[in-house]
Design an enzyme around this catalytic site. Sequence first.
Site: not given
Length: 156
Positions: A79, A86-90, A112, A117, A123
């Site tokens: 999470a 929207r900062r590229g952290l994901g 999963e 989602n 992913y």
Amino acid sequence: MIAPEDDIDRIMAVMEAAFPPEFGEAWNRRQLIDAMIVGNCRYGLIGPEGDEPVREGDEVAGFFLARSVLDEEELLLFAIHPSFRRRGLGGILLRRFIETARNRGMHRLFLEMRRGNPAAGLYAAHGFRPVGIRPGYYRTTDGVRLDAISQELVLV
């Protein structure tokens, strides 16, 4: 890996803000602590500027929790707090998860997610591919059933 209370607090704060309550995906504090006590779980934190490690008391923008068995690892929770999206952290956090898994000798990664989602594109961009569907696995608070999509990333 048992996390310090400060990390548990910060993970819970991100999870409560990031996971829409209508899908019932957020874990409670006891579930989080119990998973970490088992010993085959690890977690990672990311700060607002993409920094790691995050020190005690620092603000946390996101986290992951994963569980390993032999040479496979499952991403249990992932999470980013809505105010830091929207900062590229994901992408930074997911790459960090994948790289540390590879360095630990993992051969395959799994996750999963519920159908629909918004993280599906993230992913896919990092190489995860659908390998199965669990029909009606998730249930919304109003009783609607949603499929779970199982995904895999082969590292070797």
